[in-house]
Design a protein around this motif. Structure first.
Motif, PDB file in Angstrom:
ATOM      1  N   LEU A   1       0.833  -1.206   0.000  1.00  0.00           N
ATOM      2  CA  LEU A   1       0.000   0.000   0.000  1.00  0.00           C
ATOM      3  C   LEU A   1       0.866   1.253   0.000  1.00  0.00           C
ATOM      4  CD1 LEU A   1      -2.807  -0.936   2.562  1.00  0.00           C
ATOM      5  CD2 LEU A   1      -2.946  -0.913   0.088  1.00  0.00           C
ATOM      6  N   CYS A   2       1.881   1.266   0.879  1.00  0.00           N
ATOM      7  CA  CYS A   2       2.708   2.471   0.991  1.00  0.00           C
ATOM      8  C   CYS A   2       3.533   2.699  -0.263  1.00  0.00           C
ATOM      9  CB  CYS A   2       3.641   2.382   2.191  1.00  0.00           C
ATOM     10  SG  CYS A   2       2.755   2.406   3.735  1.00  0.00           S
ATOM     11  N   THR A   3       4.033   1.615  -0.853  1.00  0.00           N
ATOM     12  CA  THR A   3       4.831   1.800  -2.062  1.00  0.00           C
ATOM     13  C   THR A   3       3.939   2.291  -3.197  1.00  0.00           C
ATOM     14  OG1 THR A   3       6.127  -0.060  -1.280  1.00  0.00           O
ATOM     15  CG2 THR A   3       6.595   0.725  -3.474  1.00  0.00           C
ATOM     16  N   ALA A   4       2.752   1.711  -3.304  1.00  0.00           N
ATOM     17  CA  ALA A   4       1.819   2.170  -4.330  1.00  0.00           C
ATOM     18  C   ALA A   4       1.456   3.635  -4.094  1.00  0.00           C
ATOM     19  CB  ALA A   4       0.559   1.312  -4.322  1.00  0.00           C
ATOM     20  N   TRP A   5       1.288   3.992  -2.825  1.00  0.00           N
ATOM     21  CA  TRP A   5       0.962   5.387  -2.471  1.00  0.00           C
ATOM     22  C   TRP A   5       2.114   6.308  -2.871  1.00  0.00           C
ATOM     23  CZ3 TRP A   5       2.919   9.216   0.742  1.00  0.00           C
ATOM     24  CH2 TRP A   5       2.044  10.253   1.076  1.00  0.00           C
ATOM     25  N   THR A   6       3.330   5.871  -2.536  1.00  0.00           N
ATOM     26  CA  THR A   6       4.504   6.695  -2.813  1.00  0.00           C
ATOM     27  C   THR A   6       4.734   6.858  -4.312  1.00  0.00           C
ATOM     28  OG1 THR A   6       5.434   5.782  -0.819  1.00  0.00           O
ATOM     29  CG2 THR A   6       6.921   7.005  -2.234  1.00  0.00           C
ATOM     30  N   LEU A   7       4.371   5.826  -5.056  1.00  0.00           N
ATOM     31  CA  LEU A   7       4.490   5.870  -6.511  1.00  0.00           C
ATOM     32  C   LEU A   7       3.865   7.149  -7.050  1.00  0.00           C
ATOM     33  CD1 LEU A   7       5.735   3.539  -7.989  1.00  0.00           C
ATOM     34  CD2 LEU A   7       3.465   2.664  -8.487  1.00  0.00           C
ATOM     35  N   PHE A   8       2.694   7.495  -6.492  1.00  0.00           N
ATOM     36  CA  PHE A   8       2.020   8.706  -6.941  1.00  0.00           C
ATOM     37  C   PHE A   8       2.411   9.921  -6.094  1.00  0.00           C
ATOM     38  CE2 PHE A   8      -1.569  11.599  -6.279  1.00  0.00           C
ATOM     39  CZ  PHE A   8      -1.615  12.152  -7.529  1.00  0.00           C
TER      40      PHE A   8
ATOM     41  N   GLY B   1       7.854   8.832 -15.674  1.00  0.00           N
ATOM     42  CA  GLY B   1       8.505   9.078 -14.400  1.00  0.00           C
ATOM     43  C   GLY B   1       9.329  10.349 -14.437  1.00  0.00           C
ATOM     44  N   PHE B   2      10.018  10.566 -15.553  1.00  0.00           N
ATOM     45  CA  PHE B   2      10.829  11.768 -15.709  1.00  0.00           C
ATOM     46  C   PHE B   2       9.932  13.005 -15.666  1.00  0.00           C
ATOM     47  CE2 PHE B   2      13.612  14.442 -18.597  1.00  0.00           C
ATOM     48  CZ  PHE B   2      14.498  14.753 -17.587  1.00  0.00           C
ATOM     49  N   ALA B   3       8.816  12.904 -16.399  1.00  0.00           N
ATOM     50  CA  ALA B   3       7.869  14.017 -16.420  1.00  0.00           C
ATOM     51  C   ALA B   3       7.372  14.318 -15.010  1.00  0.00           C
ATOM     52  CB  ALA B   3       6.689  13.676 -17.338  1.00  0.00           C
ATOM     53  N   LEU B   4       7.080  13.261 -14.238  1.00  0.00           N
ATOM     54  CA  LEU B   4       6.541  13.475 -12.891  1.00  0.00           C
ATOM     55  C   LEU B   4       7.558  14.132 -11.976  1.00  0.00           C
ATOM     56  CD1 LEU B   4       4.478  10.301 -12.616  1.00  0.00           C
ATOM     57  CD2 LEU B   4       3.661  12.584 -12.097  1.00  0.00           C
ATOM     58  N   ARG B   5       8.817  13.752 -12.122  1.00  0.00           N
ATOM     59  CA  ARG B   5       9.831  14.390 -11.281  1.00  0.00           C
ATOM     60  C   ARG B   5       9.916  15.878 -11.582  1.00  0.00           C
ATOM     61  NH1 ARG B   5      12.408   9.496 -11.805  1.00  0.00           N
ATOM     62  NH2 ARG B   5      13.683  10.133 -13.569  1.00  0.00           N
ATOM     63  N   ILE B   6       9.781  16.226 -12.864  1.00  0.00           N
ATOM     64  CA  ILE B   6       9.808  17.645 -13.218  1.00  0.00           C
ATOM     65  C   ILE B   6       8.585  18.346 -12.632  1.00  0.00           C
ATOM     66  CG2 ILE B   6       9.803  19.283 -15.118  1.00  0.00           C
ATOM     67  CD1 ILE B   6      11.133  17.092 -16.804  1.00  0.00           C
TER      68      ILE B   6
ATOM     69  N   LEU C   1      10.201   0.625 -13.380  1.00  0.00           N
ATOM     70  CA  LEU C   1       9.969   0.914 -14.797  1.00  0.00           C
ATOM     71  C   LEU C   1       9.456   2.335 -14.991  1.00  0.00           C
ATOM     72  CD1 LEU C   1       8.395  -2.419 -16.070  1.00  0.00           C
ATOM     73  CD2 LEU C   1      10.660  -1.493 -16.585  1.00  0.00           C
ATOM     74  N   VAL C   2       8.519   2.748 -14.091  1.00  0.00           N
ATOM     75  CA  VAL C   2       7.971   4.101 -14.217  1.00  0.00           C
ATOM     76  C   VAL C   2       9.086   5.127 -14.050  1.00  0.00           C
ATOM     77  CG1 VAL C   2       6.502   5.812 -13.084  1.00  0.00           C
ATOM     78  CG2 VAL C   2       5.608   3.539 -13.544  1.00  0.00           C
ATOM     79  N   ASN C   3       9.975   4.874 -13.076  1.00  0.00           N
ATOM     80  CA  ASN C   3      11.063   5.811 -12.843  1.00  0.00           C
ATOM     81  C   ASN C   3      11.942   5.979 -14.076  1.00  0.00           C
ATOM     82  OD1 ASN C   3      10.725   6.878 -10.359  1.00  0.00           O
ATOM     83  ND2 ASN C   3      11.788   5.213  -9.289  1.00  0.00           N
TER      84      ASN C   3
ATOM     85  N   ILE D   1      -2.692   9.449 -14.868  1.00  0.00           N
ATOM     86  CA  ILE D   1      -2.252   8.087 -15.198  1.00  0.00           C
ATOM     87  C   ILE D   1      -1.578   7.445 -13.996  1.00  0.00           C
ATOM     88  CG2 ILE D   1      -0.615   6.751 -16.578  1.00  0.00           C
ATOM     89  CD1 ILE D   1      -1.153   8.615 -18.880  1.00  0.00           C
ATOM     90  N   LEU D   2      -0.685   8.192 -13.349  1.00  0.00           N
ATOM     91  CA  LEU D   2       0.026   7.597 -12.229  1.00  0.00           C
ATOM     92  C   LEU D   2      -0.920   7.321 -11.059  1.00  0.00           C
ATOM     93  CD1 LEU D   2       2.911   6.817 -12.128  1.00  0.00           C
ATOM     94  CD2 LEU D   2       3.230   8.544 -10.408  1.00  0.00           C
ATOM     95  N   PHE D   3      -1.876   8.216 -10.857  1.00  0.00           N
ATOM     96  CA  PHE D   3      -2.833   8.003  -9.777  1.00  0.00           C
ATOM     97  C   PHE D   3      -3.655   6.741 -10.043  1.00  0.00           C
ATOM     98  CE2 PHE D   3      -6.730   9.464  -7.323  1.00  0.00           C
ATOM     99  CZ  PHE D   3      -6.144   9.212  -6.099  1.00  0.00           C
TER     100      PHE D   3
END
Lengths: 322, 288
Positions: free
Chosen positions: A46-53, A177-182, A170-172, A203-205
């Motif tokens: 759960l936490c990793t999935a949460w952190t993903l977004f 993933g790059f777009a999200l970091r920006i 993979l997302v990273n 999409i990430l959510f």
């Protein structure tokens, strides 16, 4: 371009070994410790999935309970007619779609709107589900009888954890993933370089929500009796936020550092002082904000940085003296 | 007709809570998620004052609101100010304050659970019926609507007709510019935060006269107040009052026409409509 560089190969090997070792746990103990481990793996997913977004975007999602409950309900409603794997897939799709709808409505706006909306989401879904059940099924509870034991649930969760970590990795690496970091660093900049900000976030959510839904589906056989207040328990949303932030959100495996200690602590406290759990959650939030704003991971990074500096200094000073 | 009156009464109480929150968020820039707990605490205080010292809850506001004012001042100075000073930008402060007030919410809720337990409380105050247009209503509801109206008008006059109130509004528009015209921004923020707490507490003591309350219901009220604030536009007094009445009416209508279990669904439908069509609030101006 090779698939993985040397460091990544090493990390993958270590991770594989750890997963292998974890998969052996059910053979060592079949009682209390296994059930504690199920909790730990569940919160880890759960936490990793949460952190993903929430890690890269800094949006605090409290929708975990809603997705989790939808997963549990998908299994509860269909267990008598459909095979379990199909139900897990349905759970993923249903929570992903809900995440998409919520995302489209709120993610274009600022973070506060999102927090508030997700805060009530579990309660909203619970009310609607209860109403539908009373209206069309006549009763509120559902029975989930399967042959699955704690062991099987543990293995399924472990496999899911592996999938979540691989997805995160993979997302990273991907453009998304790059777009999200920006976006997380500066949304205005992201918009100026041509990133479709809203689309990336939605999409990430959805990915994150789908994983949480699957977790809920896998946990359904454990409950045996599913009813709205237990399936859509809002406390789970807060626990996930605390554990993820306690660990740190900067890296994929960082939440684990918060999950393990907090799950054990929460288990102890709720076993011996059941009335003090909300106090514990409150104190944990305060402690994170005032003392650990970057989580345990932040402490480790600081320690490493200081260590590296002192090592440089230790290596540098004698040379200078000569 | 029944829906109209009951909805307005409910909306009146919501308005006070939402006004409290809109001051805290609009001026002090703190999204106080513990506001609902503040309200529940006021309910318990009013209950306690009435049963132990037989102090009329309406007069009890004169004790409870200043106490809540002091408490919230202390919360701002000791808990929120360090976050304000630490934050590099508005977004950081927003996240920090949300997490910190979540902590506060759980701590207050936990303490109240320990002291009062989880059961529901209520007491009888002015529960004789009055007839309005052929229907009976509890006098306590009508009285609390009257009191809420008076408080809201007093707040409006204070904010829009006095020098001090204008200073408060100036901070809400732009903290940087406000400090240029010799307004003590940190003090104004603390004052607005405390005033917001006081207003919410006043709403709580009114609510307790006709509503059964328990230790863990605060978060629902926080949520409704937040939705009202967003619907009305952050920092907008008229918007908050209108949105509160709208929400009270919508909820009462859904509860009596469809199902009492779906009030939150009604709230959310309104919320989504506002988010999709007027994210700047009912009276809000379009910003870039």
């Amino acid at each position: 371009m090779s698939l993985m560089n040397e460091k990544e190969q090493r990390i993958a090997a270590i991770a594989l070994m750890l997963f292998g070792a974890a998969a052996m746990i059910p053979f060592a103990d079949d009682g209390y410790y296994l059930s504690l481990c199920v909790n730990i793996v569940m919160y880890a997913v759960l936490c990793t999935a949460w952190t993903l977004f929430s890690g890269p975007t800094h949006y605090i999602s409290l929708a975990t309970a809603a997705f989790f409950g939808i997963g549990t309900y998908s299994v509860g409603l269909g267990i008598d007619t459909l095979p379990f794997p199909l139900l897990v897939a349905i759970a993923a799709v249903a929570s992903g779609v809900l995440a998409g709808l919520v995302g489209v409505a709120t993610l274009r706006l600022s973070g506060v709107y999102f927090v508030i909306f997700t805060l009530g989401l579990a309660e909203l879904v619970r009310q609607v589900v209860t109403w539908l059940q009373v209206k069309f099924l006549g009763s509120v509870g559902l029975y989930v009888f399967t042959d699955m034991t704690e062991k099987h649930i543990f293995w399924m969760l472990l496999a899911l954890a592996a999938v979540v970590y691989i997805t995160g990795w993979l997302v990273n690496r991907s453009r998304l993933g790059f777009a999200l970091r920006i976006i997380g660093n500066d949304e205005t900049v992201a918009r100026h370089v041509g990133i479709d900000v809203a689309r990336a976030k939605v999409i990430l959510f959805m990915i994150s929500g789908a994983f949480i839904g699957i977790t809920g589906a896998i946990l359904a056989p454990r409950f045996a009796y599913v009813e709205p207040p237990s399936a859509f328990n809002p406390v789970i949303s807060f626990q996930v936020v605390i554990m993820a932030l306690l660990g740190g959100t900067g890296r994929l495996w960082a939440p684990l550092l918060g999950v393990i200690p907090f799950t054990i602590l929460f288990d102890r406290i709720s076993a011996s002082f059941p009335n003090h759990t909300s106090l514990l959650i409150g104190v944990a939030f305060m402690a994170i904000v005032y003392f650990l704003p970057r989580g345990v991971m932040g402490l480790i990074d600081d320690f490493r940085a200081r260590h590296a500096k002192s090592r440089h200094a230790a290596a540098g000073v004698p040379e200078a003296a000569e | 007709m029944d829906i109209l009156v009951t909805g307005t009464v409910l909306g009146g109480t919501y308005a006070l809570i939402a006004l409290g929150l809109t001051l805290q968020y609009g001026v002090a820039r703190i999204m106080n998620l513990a506001n609902g707990e503040n309200l529940v605490l006021a309910c318990f205080c009013a209950f306690w004052l009435y049963t132990a010292a037989s102090i009329n809850p309406i007069l009890g506001i004169l004790i409870i609101a200043p106490a809540a004012f002091a408490l919230n001042w202390a919360i701002y100075v000791f808990a929120m100010k360090p976050l304000v000073d630490r934050a590099k930008n508005r977004g950081q402060l927003e996240i920090d304050s949300i997490l910190a007030t979540f902590g506060l919410m759980f701590i207050m809720q936990g303490v109240m659970l320990l002291v009062f337990g989880g059961q529901y409380f209520s007491y009888n105050f002015l529960s004789e019926p009055v007839r309005i247009l052929g229907e009976n209503y509890g006098l306590n509801r009508i009285v609390s609507l009257g009191a809420a109206t008076l408080i809201a008008i007093a707040l409006y006059v204070f904010l829009y007709r006095t020098r001090f109130g204008t200073a408060v509004r100036a901070v809400s528009v732009s903290p940087q510019s406000a400090s240029l015209v010799a307004i003590d921004v940190p003090r104004m923020s603390a004052f607005a935060f405390a005033l917001g707490g006081g207003l919410t507490a006043a709403g709580g003591s009114l609510l307790s006269t006709y509503y059964t309350f328990n230790s863990s219901m605060g978060v629902i009220f926080t949520m409704k107040a937040l939705i009202i604030v967003i619907m009305g536009g952050v920092g907008d007094v008229r918007g908050a009052v209108l949105a509160a009445l709208l929400l009270g009416l919508a909820e009462t209508a859904v509860a009596s026409l469809i199902d009492p279990g779906l009030t939150l669904a009604a709230t959310y439908t309104l919320f989504i409509l506002v988010l999709l069509f007027r994210p700047q609030g009912i009276f809000g101006r379009q910003t870039a």
